[in-house]
Design a protein around this motif. Structure first.
Motif, PDB file in Angstrom:
ATOM      1  N   GLY A  11     -48.663 -13.492 -21.968  1.00  0.00           N
ATOM      2  CA  GLY A  11     -47.677 -14.570 -22.229  1.00  0.00           C
ATOM      3  C   GLY A  11     -47.602 -14.097 -23.674  1.00  0.00           C
ATOM      4  N   GLY A  12     -48.581 -14.242 -24.438  1.00  0.00           N
ATOM      5  CA  GLY A  12     -48.744 -14.463 -25.956  1.00  0.00           C
ATOM      6  C   GLY A  12     -48.198 -12.967 -26.471  1.00  0.00           C
ATOM      7  N   LEU A  13     -48.560 -11.987 -25.937  1.00  0.00           N
ATOM      8  CA  LEU A  13     -48.395 -10.663 -26.432  1.00  0.00           C
ATOM      9  C   LEU A  13     -47.116 -10.449 -25.979  1.00  0.00           C
ATOM     10  CD1 LEU A  13     -51.583  -8.603 -25.636  1.00  0.00           C
ATOM     11  CD2 LEU A  13     -50.761  -9.600 -27.925  1.00  0.00           C
ATOM     12  N   ALA A  14     -46.382 -10.721 -24.874  1.00  0.00           N
ATOM     13  CA  ALA A  14     -45.284 -10.491 -24.444  1.00  0.00           C
ATOM     14  C   ALA A  14     -44.071 -11.299 -25.649  1.00  0.00           C
ATOM     15  CB  ALA A  14     -44.826 -11.096 -23.195  1.00  0.00           C
ATOM     16  N   ALA A  15     -44.514 -12.472 -25.950  1.00  0.00           N
ATOM     17  CA  ALA A  15     -43.777 -13.260 -27.073  1.00  0.00           C
ATOM     18  C   ALA A  15     -43.902 -12.619 -28.262  1.00  0.00           C
ATOM     19  CB  ALA A  15     -44.138 -14.712 -27.067  1.00  0.00           C
ATOM     20  N   ALA A  16     -44.918 -11.927 -28.717  1.00  0.00           N
ATOM     21  CA  ALA A  16     -45.008 -11.231 -29.809  1.00  0.00           C
ATOM     22  C   ALA A  16     -43.992 -10.168 -29.836  1.00  0.00           C
ATOM     23  CB  ALA A  16     -46.429 -10.908 -30.142  1.00  0.00           C
ATOM     24  N   LEU A  17     -43.954  -9.511 -28.987  1.00  0.00           N
ATOM     25  CA  LEU A  17     -43.000  -8.294 -28.554  1.00  0.00           C
ATOM     26  C   LEU A  17     -41.756  -8.804 -28.743  1.00  0.00           C
ATOM     27  CD1 LEU A  17     -44.471  -5.897 -25.984  1.00  0.00           C
ATOM     28  CD2 LEU A  17     -43.919  -5.269 -28.342  1.00  0.00           C
ATOM     29  N   ALA A  18     -41.278  -9.833 -28.048  1.00  0.00           N
ATOM     30  CA  ALA A  18     -39.790 -10.273 -27.956  1.00  0.00           C
ATOM     31  C   ALA A  18     -39.448 -10.622 -29.601  1.00  0.00           C
ATOM     32  CB  ALA A  18     -39.758 -11.408 -27.077  1.00  0.00           C
ATOM     33  N   LEU A  19     -40.352 -11.309 -30.341  1.00  0.00           N
ATOM     34  CA  LEU A  19     -40.199 -11.781 -31.701  1.00  0.00           C
ATOM     35  C   LEU A  19     -39.963 -10.513 -32.611  1.00  0.00           C
ATOM     36  CD1 LEU A  19     -42.692 -14.646 -31.526  1.00  0.00           C
ATOM     37  CD2 LEU A  19     -40.388 -14.872 -31.722  1.00  0.00           C
ATOM     38  N   THR A  20     -40.881  -9.595 -32.422  1.00  0.00           N
ATOM     39  CA  THR A  20     -40.630  -8.488 -33.365  1.00  0.00           C
ATOM     40  C   THR A  20     -39.329  -7.853 -33.286  1.00  0.00           C
ATOM     41  OG1 THR A  20     -41.764  -6.571 -32.088  1.00  0.00           O
ATOM     42  CG2 THR A  20     -43.115  -8.007 -33.217  1.00  0.00           C
ATOM     43  N   ARG A  21     -38.654  -7.726 -31.853  1.00  0.00           N
ATOM     44  CA  ARG A  21     -37.358  -7.377 -31.579  1.00  0.00           C
ATOM     45  C   ARG A  21     -36.305  -8.153 -32.321  1.00  0.00           C
ATOM     46  NH1 ARG A  21     -38.135  -3.199 -27.546  1.00  0.00           N
ATOM     47  NH2 ARG A  21     -36.115  -3.233 -26.823  1.00  0.00           N
ATOM     48  N   GLN A  22     -36.750  -9.257 -32.557  1.00  0.00           N
ATOM     49  CA  GLN A  22     -35.713  -9.874 -33.608  1.00  0.00           C
ATOM     50  C   GLN A  22     -35.927 -10.100 -34.850  1.00  0.00           C
ATOM     51  OE1 GLN A  22     -33.004 -10.887 -31.796  1.00  0.00           O
ATOM     52  NE2 GLN A  22     -33.904 -10.153 -30.018  1.00  0.00           N
ATOM     53  N   GLY A  23     -37.013  -9.064 -35.261  1.00  0.00           N
ATOM     54  CA  GLY A  23     -37.169  -8.917 -36.782  1.00  0.00           C
ATOM     55  C   GLY A  23     -38.146  -9.827 -37.442  1.00  0.00           C
ATOM     56  N   LEU A  47     -36.959 -16.279 -24.898  1.00  0.00           N
ATOM     57  CA  LEU A  47     -37.034 -16.792 -26.159  1.00  0.00           C
ATOM     58  C   LEU A  47     -36.390 -15.763 -27.088  1.00  0.00           C
ATOM     59  CD1 LEU A  47     -38.179 -18.643 -28.029  1.00  0.00           C
ATOM     60  CD2 LEU A  47     -40.331 -17.269 -28.031  1.00  0.00           C
ATOM     61  N   GLY A  48     -36.731 -14.502 -26.827  1.00  0.00           N
ATOM     62  CA  GLY A  48     -35.797 -13.559 -27.851  1.00  0.00           C
ATOM     63  C   GLY A  48     -34.534 -13.430 -27.699  1.00  0.00           C
ATOM     64  N   GLU A  49     -34.258 -13.414 -26.428  1.00  0.00           N
ATOM     65  CA  GLU A  49     -32.569 -13.524 -26.295  1.00  0.00           C
ATOM     66  C   GLU A  49     -31.818 -14.716 -27.067  1.00  0.00           C
ATOM     67  OE1 GLU A  49     -30.229 -11.180 -24.630  1.00  0.00           O
ATOM     68  OE2 GLU A  49     -31.867 -10.268 -25.686  1.00  0.00           O
ATOM     69  N   ALA A  50     -32.627 -15.960 -26.839  1.00  0.00           N
ATOM     70  CA  ALA A  50     -32.079 -17.145 -27.340  1.00  0.00           C
ATOM     71  C   ALA A  50     -31.948 -17.170 -28.975  1.00  0.00           C
ATOM     72  CB  ALA A  50     -32.840 -18.546 -26.871  1.00  0.00           C
ATOM     73  N   LEU A  51     -33.084 -16.488 -29.638  1.00  0.00           N
ATOM     74  CA  LEU A  51     -33.122 -16.202 -30.885  1.00  0.00           C
ATOM     75  C   LEU A  51     -31.793 -15.204 -31.473  1.00  0.00           C
ATOM     76  CD1 LEU A  51     -36.753 -16.311 -31.625  1.00  0.00           C
ATOM     77  CD2 LEU A  51     -35.374 -17.516 -32.934  1.00  0.00           C
ATOM     78  N   ARG A  52     -31.610 -14.252 -30.538  1.00  0.00           N
ATOM     79  CA  ARG A  52     -30.620 -13.087 -30.895  1.00  0.00           C
ATOM     80  C   ARG A  52     -29.414 -13.825 -30.966  1.00  0.00           C
ATOM     81  NH1 ARG A  52     -26.925 -10.423 -28.351  1.00  0.00           N
ATOM     82  NH2 ARG A  52     -27.630 -11.055 -26.102  1.00  0.00           N
ATOM     83  N   VAL A  53     -28.907 -14.768 -29.629  1.00  0.00           N
ATOM     84  CA  VAL A  53     -27.556 -15.005 -29.599  1.00  0.00           C
ATOM     85  C   VAL A  53     -27.367 -16.340 -30.849  1.00  0.00           C
ATOM     86  CG1 VAL A  53     -26.510 -16.830 -28.129  1.00  0.00           C
ATOM     87  CG2 VAL A  53     -27.644 -15.014 -27.081  1.00  0.00           C
TER      88      VAL A  53
END
Length: 409
Positions: free
Chosen positions: A20-32, A321-327
């Protein structure tokens, strides 16, 4: 002129370097975002054995940019099958062939947990935006106007713009903000990996296979190109259990499967060593987010294993989480609210469904007869319809309905 804190609020902190932590890290990097992963273990890695990956997990891998990496290490099954462990009756069989892939857009697969973790870790390293700090256990979290401060066991402070609590079933972050008790199930899980040469030819099925019995069940499936097989057995313990993991005993596990048919029972004779998990979950909660801190994965919704969705839900959380940040244009307050609203009901359904599935698996007496009659004559398409709510998740539908401020929901 903005002060240094405004110019550089710091990375996003992720407590926990598991799946979960590494998946979150990847999602966050995709939002910059830059990400600092704080992991209490002395090195990055994953313990355990095999896990099952449904189509929703592969949708998440694709959204995180590691889909091909994960596929290269997985074994794609031909079907899922359930047998009665007493008389070998086939309770249900679900093809996971081309029809399944066409319906859900991705395959069903089995994989070693370490291979999932490895794919995510390699993906995170490749971004150049994720730093991992090992031997670092978060003990307390504080918040101020600039963001969050995580304080580790040495008293060192780590500052970030936000913190994602992905620190597992015994989450320190959840304990600080929620402090709710766990629920010991009394069910004990033994897990092991067996080499192909030692595995019975009559059970070398390319399938996620389960044998269901009174107060127990057994699972097996291939790993690593069929060179190994995952073996998992579960039983209702006679002891007063405490939540935890330790080495298992062949004598103990053997004592719980006396009435099981020889074909299934041979599974428990195979492993040279076992790891023993006394399982627990928690009641679903409606609030995961506290200021700039939120929960993810097992920290948010610890569940028993009966839906085979623990890792899948953590991957979904990260993507959402990543999509929510993007939107929300990386507005943390709005994004964390949308993330929570998008995930609470779905993950609670998994927790509660897993409890009910455990009852179905372990049925005895007349309940066993009902269980064995439950899916008689059901076509693959009807199975797929029943699975749509679960396997039909993807990045395009992961967010709760998002409406402008003041608009009706």
């Amino acid at each position: 002129m903005p002060n240094s804190a405004e110019r550089s609020p710091g990375p996003v902190l992720v407590a926990g370097g598991g799946i979960g932590g590494l998946a979150a890290a990847l999602a966050l990097t995709r939002q910059g975002f830059e990400v600092l992963v704080l992991e209490q273990a002395p090195e990055m890695g994953e313990i355990g054995a095999g896990i099952q990956l449904a189509p929703n997990a592969f949708h998440a891998f694709d959204a995180l940019g590691v889909g091909e990496l994960a596929r290269s290490r997985a074994v794609f099954t031909d079907y899922m099958v359930m047998h009665d462990a007493i008389d070998e009756y086939q309770v249900g069989k679900i093809p996971t062939d081309e029809r399944f892939r066409e319906r859900f857009g991705n395959p069903y697969a089995v994989i070693h947990r370490a291979d999932v973790h490895g794919a995510l870790y390699e993906g995170a390293q490749a971004t150049g935006k994720v730093r991992c700090l090992t031997s670092t256990r978060i003990e307390r979290v504080e918040q101020d106007e600039q963001g969050v401060i995580a304080i580790d066991q040495h008293g060192q402070q780590h500052r970030g713009v936000a913190l994602i609590g992905a620190d597992g079933v015994k989450s320190v972050v959840r304990q600080q903000y929620v402090n709710d008790p766990h629920r010991v199930t009394g069910h004990v899980v033994y897990r092991a990996v067996v080499d192909k040469a030692d595995f019975p030819d009559e059970l070398k099925w390319n399938a996620a296979s389960i044998w269901v019995g009174p107060n127990c069940h057994l699972v097996h499936y291939p790993l690593r190109g069929g060179e190994q097989y995952n073996v998992v057995v579960t039983f209702h313990s006679r002891e007063q259990e405490e939540w935890g993991v330790r080495d298992g005993s062949k004598a103990e596990v053997g004592s719980y499967f006396q009435g099981i048919c020889p074909k299934a029972r041979q599974l428990i004779e195979l492993p040279k060593s076992w790891r023993r998990w006394a399982t627990a979950d928690k009641e679903p909660i409606g609030q995961w987010t506290y200021g700039r801190v939120t929960l993810l994965g097992d920290a948010a919704h610890p569940t028993t294993q009966y839906m085979a969705q623990g890792a899948c839900m953590a991957l979904e959380d990260a993507v959402t989480l990543g999509e929510a940040l993007r939107v929300q244009g990386n507005d943390w307050d709005q994004a964390l609210d949308l993330y929570q609203r998008s995930r609470v009901a779905r993950t609670a359904r998994i927790v509660l469904s897993a409890r009910e599935m455990g009852r179905i698996y372990h049925a005895k007496g007349v309940e066993r007869l009902v269980r064995n009659d439950l899916w008689r004559g059901r076509s693959p398409e009807r199975f797929y319809d029943a699975m749509e709510w679960l396997y039909g998740w993807n990045v395009g539908n992961c967010l709760a309905i998002h409406t402008a401020a003041g608009a009706p929901a």
